[in-house]
Design a protein around this motif. Structure first.
Motif, PDB file in Angstrom:
ATOM      1  N   ASP A 231      -4.159   4.493 -10.224  1.00  0.00           N
ATOM      2  CA  ASP A 231      -4.791   3.690  -9.174  1.00  0.00           C
ATOM      3  C   ASP A 231      -3.833   2.626  -8.648  1.00  0.00           C
ATOM      4  OD1 ASP A 231      -7.174   5.108  -9.300  1.00  0.00           O
ATOM      5  OD2 ASP A 231      -8.098   3.710 -10.721  1.00  0.00           O
TER       6      ASP A 231
ATOM      7  N   ALA B  32      -1.283   4.221  -6.374  1.00  0.00           N
ATOM      8  CA  ALA B  32      -1.849   4.518  -5.056  1.00  0.00           C
ATOM      9  C   ALA B  32      -1.922   3.247  -4.205  1.00  0.00           C
ATOM     10  CB  ALA B  32      -3.237   5.146  -5.200  1.00  0.00           C
ATOM     11  N   GLN B  33      -2.279   2.129  -4.819  1.00  0.00           N
ATOM     12  CA  GLN B  33      -2.317   0.862  -4.073  1.00  0.00           C
ATOM     13  C   GLN B  33      -0.922   0.443  -3.633  1.00  0.00           C
ATOM     14  OE1 GLN B  33      -4.282  -1.887  -6.677  1.00  0.00           O
ATOM     15  NE2 GLN B  33      -6.293  -0.950  -6.390  1.00  0.00           N
TER      16      GLN B  33
ATOM     17  N   LYS C 251      -0.263   8.906  -1.240  1.00  0.00           N
ATOM     18  CA  LYS C 251      -1.393   8.087  -1.695  1.00  0.00           C
ATOM     19  C   LYS C 251      -2.614   8.980  -1.960  1.00  0.00           C
ATOM     20  CE  LYS C 251      -4.547   4.466  -0.387  1.00  0.00           C
ATOM     21  NZ  LYS C 251      -5.651   4.597   0.523  1.00  0.00           N
ATOM     22  N   LYS C 252      -2.905   9.881  -1.034  1.00  0.00           N
ATOM     23  CA  LYS C 252      -4.066  10.772  -1.182  1.00  0.00           C
ATOM     24  C   LYS C 252      -3.906  11.651  -2.420  1.00  0.00           C
ATOM     25  CE  LYS C 252      -7.665  13.258   0.411  1.00  0.00           C
ATOM     26  NZ  LYS C 252      -8.389  13.578  -0.790  1.00  0.00           N
TER      27      LYS C 252
ATOM     28  N   THR D  16      -2.109  11.053  -5.113  1.00  0.00           N
ATOM     29  CA  THR D  16      -2.223  10.220  -6.315  1.00  0.00           C
ATOM     30  C   THR D  16      -3.685   9.893  -6.594  1.00  0.00           C
ATOM     31  OG1 THR D  16      -0.051   9.282  -5.839  1.00  0.00           O
ATOM     32  CG2 THR D  16      -1.428   8.089  -7.401  1.00  0.00           C
ATOM     33  N   GLU D  17      -4.435   9.585  -5.552  1.00  0.00           N
ATOM     34  CA  GLU D  17      -5.872   9.315  -5.731  1.00  0.00           C
ATOM     35  C   GLU D  17      -6.604  10.561  -6.225  1.00  0.00           C
ATOM     36  OE1 GLU D  17      -6.550   5.783  -2.429  1.00  0.00           O
ATOM     37  OE2 GLU D  17      -6.802   7.855  -1.814  1.00  0.00           O
TER      38      GLU D  17
ATOM     39  N   GLN E  48      -8.660  10.882  -9.710  1.00  0.00           N
ATOM     40  CA  GLN E  48     -10.066  11.306  -9.729  1.00  0.00           C
ATOM     41  C   GLN E  48     -10.254  12.518 -10.629  1.00  0.00           C
ATOM     42  OE1 GLN E  48     -12.664   9.610  -8.397  1.00  0.00           O
ATOM     43  NE2 GLN E  48     -13.851  11.054  -9.598  1.00  0.00           N
TER      44      GLN E  48
END
Length: 147
Positions: A20, A23-24, A99-100, A102-103, A107
């Motif tokens: 997380d 991703a940030q 980012k997508k 990694t998210e 998840q």
């Protein structure tokens, strides 16, 4: 060429919190590219236009002058500026994809942890509901058949 062995994942540990945070961080990089660097590119393009209050006195003139070398330099600068803008857009899109991804990975691990926790609770429930084996005299249970 030789065989390619799969990676050793024996002690693999995944921290969803670190994913997380990554991703940030990627989002902040993307915002920097989109806001700061792209803004500076726009400023460069505006400055390249030159002084709009004084029109060119010479036909085919550039802010560098009207000589052939000046026109060639102006074309090279215009082309490199356009290439830089294209690379910035590409970088922004790739950062968004990173980012997508990694998210999505974070998840997937959250979902796997939830399933593992649910499976663990189900196993505990089944074990608690099972009848304990007989302990009469410490003898193992006898079965009606022999192997």
């Amino acid at each position: 060429m030789g065989d390619i062995r799969p990676p050793d994942t024996g002690d693999l540990q995944v921290s969803v919190e670190d994913l997380d945070a990554a991703a940030q961080y990627v989002e902040r990089l993307k915002q920097y590219v989109d806001d700061t660097i792209s803004y500076e590119m726009e400023r460069i393009k505006e400055r390249m236009k030159g002084d709009s209050t004084n029109s060119q006195a010479v036909a085919n003139g550039t802010p560098f002058g009207a000589y052939e070398d000046a026109r060639m330099q102006w074309q090279a600068l215009t082309k490199s500026t356009a290439n830089m803008e294209m690379h910035l857009k590409s970088l922004s899109q790739k950062l968004a994809g990173l980012k997508k991804g990694t998210e999505d990975i974070a998840q997937a691990f959250r979902d796997a942890e939830a399933r593992n926790a649910a499976n663990g609770k189900e196993i505990e429930r089944l074990l608690e509901s099972a009848t304990p084996p007989p302990t009469a005299g410490g003898q193992p249970p006898t079965y009606p058949y022999t192997a």
